[in-house]
Design a protein around this motif. Structure first.
Motif, PDB file in Angstrom:
ATOM      1  N   VAL A 265      -2.690  -2.075  11.067  1.00 12.08           N
ATOM      2  CA  VAL A 265      -1.686  -3.080  10.705  1.00 12.08           C
ATOM      3  C   VAL A 265      -1.507  -4.033  11.880  1.00 12.08           C
ATOM      4  CG1 VAL A 265       0.727  -3.488  10.106  1.00 12.08           C
ATOM      5  CG2 VAL A 265      -0.465  -1.516   9.156  1.00 12.08           C
ATOM      6  N   ALA A 266      -1.447  -5.324  11.597  1.00 14.84           N
ATOM      7  CA  ALA A 266      -1.161  -6.317  12.638  1.00 14.84           C
ATOM      8  C   ALA A 266       0.326  -6.299  12.974  1.00 14.84           C
ATOM      9  CB  ALA A 266      -1.582  -7.704  12.169  1.00 14.84           C
ATOM     10  N   ASP A 267       0.651  -6.512  14.251  1.00 20.70           N
ATOM     11  CA  ASP A 267       2.043  -6.460  14.719  1.00 20.70           C
ATOM     12  C   ASP A 267       2.708  -5.144  14.328  1.00 20.70           C
ATOM     13  OD1 ASP A 267       2.538  -8.788  16.212  1.00 20.70           O
ATOM     14  OD2 ASP A 267       2.673  -9.998  14.397  1.00 20.70           O
ATOM     15  N   LEU A 268       1.992  -4.064  14.543  1.00 17.52           N
ATOM     16  CA  LEU A 268       2.465  -2.751  14.115  1.00 17.52           C
ATOM     17  C   LEU A 268       3.800  -2.365  14.748  1.00 17.52           C
ATOM     18  CD1 LEU A 268       1.992  -0.041  12.669  1.00 17.52           C
ATOM     19  CD2 LEU A 268       0.643   0.684  14.649  1.00 17.52           C
ATOM     20  N   ASP A 269       3.992  -2.680  16.023  1.00 18.34           N
ATOM     21  CA  ASP A 269       5.199  -2.247  16.731  1.00 18.34           C
ATOM     22  C   ASP A 269       6.476  -2.808  16.119  1.00 18.34           C
ATOM     23  OD1 ASP A 269       3.680  -0.787  18.461  1.00 18.34           O
ATOM     24  OD2 ASP A 269       3.707  -2.253  20.092  1.00 18.34           O
TER      25      ASP A 269
ATOM     26  N   LEU B 141       0.843  -1.198   0.000  1.00 17.03           N
ATOM     27  CA  LEU B 141       0.000   0.000   0.000  1.00 17.03           C
ATOM     28  C   LEU B 141       0.881   1.252   0.000  1.00 17.03           C
ATOM     29  CD1 LEU B 141      -2.944  -0.778   2.467  1.00 17.03           C
ATOM     30  CD2 LEU B 141      -3.051  -0.597  -0.017  1.00 17.03           C
ATOM     31  N   GLN B 142       1.950   1.221   0.763  1.00 16.96           N
ATOM     32  CA  GLN B 142       2.872   2.365   0.778  1.00 16.96           C
ATOM     33  C   GLN B 142       3.448   2.616  -0.615  1.00 16.96           C
ATOM     34  OE1 GLN B 142       5.345   0.937   4.271  1.00 16.96           O
ATOM     35  NE2 GLN B 142       5.184   3.104   4.798  1.00 16.96           N
ATOM     36  N   ALA B 143       3.763   1.550  -1.317  1.00 12.19           N
ATOM     37  CA  ALA B 143       4.304   1.680  -2.670  1.00 12.19           C
ATOM     38  C   ALA B 143       3.276   2.296  -3.618  1.00 12.19           C
ATOM     39  CB  ALA B 143       4.749   0.314  -3.204  1.00 12.19           C
ATOM     40  N   LEU B 144       1.994   2.178  -3.270  1.00  9.91           N
ATOM     41  CA  LEU B 144       0.916   2.752  -4.080  1.00  9.91           C
ATOM     42  C   LEU B 144       0.556   4.166  -3.626  1.00  9.91           C
ATOM     43  CD1 LEU B 144      -1.410  -0.382  -4.275  1.00  9.91           C
ATOM     44  CD2 LEU B 144       0.038   0.533  -6.106  1.00  9.91           C
ATOM     45  N   GLY B 145       1.304   4.694  -2.654  1.00 11.42           N
ATOM     46  CA  GLY B 145       1.018   6.031  -2.173  1.00 11.42           C
ATOM     47  C   GLY B 145      -0.094   6.090  -1.161  1.00 11.42           C
ATOM     48  N   MET B 146      -0.414   4.952  -0.542  1.00 16.26           N
ATOM     49  CA  MET B 146      -1.461   4.891   0.474  1.00 16.26           C
ATOM     50  C   MET B 146      -0.847   4.479   1.814  1.00 16.26           C
ATOM     51  SD  MET B 146      -4.578   2.930  -1.520  1.00 16.26           S
ATOM     52  CE  MET B 146      -5.681   3.072  -0.099  1.00 16.26           C
ATOM     53  N   GLU B 147      -1.614   4.703   2.866  1.00 12.56           N
ATOM     54  CA  GLU B 147      -1.201   4.235   4.177  1.00 12.56           C
ATOM     55  C   GLU B 147      -2.349   3.420   4.766  1.00 12.56           C
ATOM     56  OE1 GLU B 147       1.442   6.262   7.395  1.00 12.56           O
ATOM     57  OE2 GLU B 147      -0.617   6.945   7.725  1.00 12.56           O
ATOM     58  N   PRO B 148      -2.061   2.212   5.274  1.00  8.01           N
ATOM     59  CA  PRO B 148      -3.143   1.423   5.874  1.00  8.01           C
ATOM     60  C   PRO B 148      -3.680   2.110   7.125  1.00  8.01           C
ATOM     61  CG  PRO B 148      -1.011   0.434   6.333  1.00  8.01           C
ATOM     62  CD  PRO B 148      -0.760   1.539   5.360  1.00  8.01           C
TER      63      PRO B 148
ATOM     64  N   ASP C 130      10.799  -2.388  12.379  1.00  7.94           N
ATOM     65  CA  ASP C 130      12.065  -3.049  12.714  1.00  7.94           C
ATOM     66  C   ASP C 130      12.530  -3.958  11.578  1.00  7.94           C
ATOM     67  OD1 ASP C 130      11.983  -1.817  15.183  1.00  7.94           O
ATOM     68  OD2 ASP C 130      11.044  -3.527  16.180  1.00  7.94           O
ATOM     69  N   TRP C 131      11.571  -4.529  10.851  1.00 10.34           N
ATOM     70  CA  TRP C 131      11.896  -5.483   9.794  1.00 10.34           C
ATOM     71  C   TRP C 131      11.658  -4.903   8.399  1.00 10.34           C
ATOM     72  CZ3 TRP C 131      14.663  -9.582  10.916  1.00 10.34           C
ATOM     73  CH2 TRP C 131      14.654 -10.049  12.232  1.00 10.34           C
ATOM     74  N   VAL C 132      10.523  -4.262   8.224  1.00 10.85           N
ATOM     75  CA  VAL C 132      10.195  -3.719   6.901  1.00 10.85           C
ATOM     76  C   VAL C 132      10.652  -2.263   6.871  1.00 10.85           C
ATOM     77  CG1 VAL C 132       8.390  -3.484   5.153  1.00 10.85           C
ATOM     78  CG2 VAL C 132       8.189  -5.249   6.914  1.00 10.85           C
ATOM     79  N   ASP C 133      11.944  -2.073   6.734  1.00 12.42           N
ATOM     80  CA  ASP C 133      12.528  -0.738   6.759  1.00 12.42           C
ATOM     81  C   ASP C 133      12.753  -0.283   5.323  1.00 12.42           C
ATOM     82  OD1 ASP C 133      13.761   1.601   7.296  1.00 12.42           O
ATOM     83  OD2 ASP C 133      15.584   0.750   8.179  1.00 12.42           O
ATOM     84  N   VAL C 134      11.741   0.346   4.754  1.00 10.69           N
ATOM     85  CA  VAL C 134      11.818   0.761   3.348  1.00 10.69           C
ATOM     86  C   VAL C 134      11.923   2.279   3.218  1.00 10.69           C
ATOM     87  CG1 VAL C 134      10.646  -1.266   2.443  1.00 10.69           C
ATOM     88  CG2 VAL C 134       9.282   0.699   3.196  1.00 10.69           C
ATOM     89  N   GLY C 135      12.270   2.935   4.315  1.00  8.63           N
ATOM     90  CA  GLY C 135      12.453   4.380   4.265  1.00  8.63           C
ATOM     91  C   GLY C 135      11.169   5.167   4.314  1.00  8.63           C
ATOM     92  N   GLN C 136      10.056   4.489   4.588  1.00  7.74           N
ATOM     93  CA  GLN C 136       8.767   5.161   4.677  1.00  7.74           C
ATOM     94  C   GLN C 136       8.061   4.706   5.954  1.00  7.74           C
ATOM     95  OE1 GLN C 136       6.292   4.902   1.167  1.00  7.74           O
ATOM     96  NE2 GLN C 136       8.033   4.842  -0.198  1.00  7.74           N
ATOM     97  N   PRO C 137       8.420   5.247   7.097  1.00 15.11           N
ATOM     98  CA  PRO C 137       7.773   4.815   8.339  1.00 15.11           C
ATOM     99  C   PRO C 137       6.292   5.138   8.326  1.00 15.11           C
ATOM    100  CG  PRO C 137       9.110   6.783   8.693  1.00 15.11           C
ATOM    101  CD  PRO C 137       9.424   6.302   7.318  1.00 15.11           C
ATOM    102  N   LEU C 138       5.516   4.273   8.937  1.00 15.76           N
ATOM    103  CA  LEU C 138       4.087   4.520   9.058  1.00 15.76           C
ATOM    104  C   LEU C 138       3.849   5.641  10.059  1.00 15.76           C
ATOM    105  CD1 LEU C 138       2.820   0.815   9.172  1.00 15.76           C
ATOM    106  CD2 LEU C 138       2.662   2.398   7.239  1.00 15.76           C
TER     107      LEU C 138
END
Length: 333
Positions: free
Chosen positions: A79-83, A69-76, A87-95
């Motif tokens: 999110v499950a296990d948000l915290d 969704l972030q890649a599509l310019g959206m924000e959920p 830590d793992w999905v570090d794509v330079g776009q923090p939620l």
């Protein structure tokens, strides 16, 4: 006479303004009507799924789809296990702080999801099939099967298919096309970095290593994995082969298996607090006497390297692979 013309001008202006207002209102109503009547039919793990309207309030129960969704310019919205996501999905776009936690990926909270009043939920069948009916009662639900035998044939292709499906549902196909183009450009750029360093056509074995039940354990990634597909885009060839299809894209094994891949370049992902190579395997002759250890053909990648995910993660992974090679080159100079 002038007063008459002035009065007529005022009346005409008012009439035009009223007509303009009516036209704008009609246009808005028409756009709203078209939005309400939009209907998309796609395939998910359960078969054909029809989604009415254009979802904007989306809850995701698996990290990969939050990233997509972030890649599509959206924000959920949730999110499950948000915290642990960042830590793992570090794509330079923090939620943002507006995103809500909806429980764990394995056991999401139906109450928390319902409270967000989503118009779309995205989950995975291997975690959420048992609550699929409950989710559908809250909102239309897309349920993907990333680790079915069909999807496991090529995790990269499966990711792109799911990504494009989500883009179609949320009416962001142009954004999806741009994201894929950006990813392909990144692959080309990173491949060029390797070529400039004289490190093109590298053969490799890559592992994510950790301790399990007090035993040094290695996940060796197979050709169907996201990792191997990304490295293939960089011009690299995977030496590790499995005799059977690994639906998660890797084989869990021990250090003894590495004796079959002495001529490889060895890429490894470990956590700093659980570096099995510096700790348990230090001084172990099986490890120490491997040719790629003796020749120092070892390439350490960040412990947070994400080996799954969508287009953004694929870009980050490509950069991390190449960075590990070039950093090694700098150290050896």
């Amino acid at each position: 006479m002038k007063k008459f013309y002035l009065l007529m001008l005022i009346l005409l202006t008012a009439l035009l303004a009223a007509c303009s207002g009516d036209n704008e209102e009609e246009a808005e109503e028409q756009d709203s009507s078209q939005e309400d009547s939009r209907s998309v039919t796609v395939e998910d793990a359960a078969g054909e799924k029809t989604i009415e309207g254009t979802p904007e309030n989306v809850v995701v129960l698996e990290w990969s789809y939050a990233e997509e969704l972030q890649a599509l310019g959206m924000e959920p919205t949730g999110v499950a296990d948000l915290d642990s996501y960042g830590d793992w999905v570090d794509v330079g776009q923090p939620l943002s702080d507006e995103v809500e936690d909806v429980g764990t990926r394995q056991e999401p909270s139906l109450e928390a999801i319902s409270r967000l009043e989503p118009d779309l939920i995205i989950g995975v069948d291997f975690r959420h099939s048992e609550i699929a009916e409950d989710l559908e009662e809250i909102a239309p639900t897309l349920m993907f099967a990333p680790y079915s035998e069909e999807s496991a044939e090529n995790q990269f292709d499966s990711m792109l298919e799911e990504f494009n499906t989500i883009a179609e549902v949320v009416d962001r196909e142009d954004e999806a096309e741009q994201a894929v183009s950006d990813m392909e450009n990144t692959f080309e750029e990173q491949r060029s970095r390797l070529e400039e360093a004289g490190q093109e056509d590298m053969n490799y074995v890559i592992t994510q290593a950790f301790t399990a039940q007090n035993t040094p354990t290695l996940r060796l990634f197979t050709d169907n994995s996201m990792v191997a597909n990304v490295m293939s885009e960089l011009g690299m060839s995977n030496d590790y082969e499995s005799e059977e299809l690994e639906i998660y894209g890797y084989t869990e094994t021990t250090v003894e298996t590495l004796q079959n891949y002495q001529d490889s370049n060895f890429f490894y992902i470990v956590q700093d607090e659980d570096n099995i190579f510096d700790d348990q395997l230090a001084g172990n002759p099986v490890w120490e006497e491997l040719d790629f250890v003796q020749d120092d053909r070892l390439y350490q990648m960040p412990g947070s390297t994400w080996t799954f995910g969508g287009p953004l993660s694929a870009e980050v992974l490509a950069e991390q692979v190449v960075d590990s090679v070039l950093e090694k080159e700098d150290q050896d100079e």
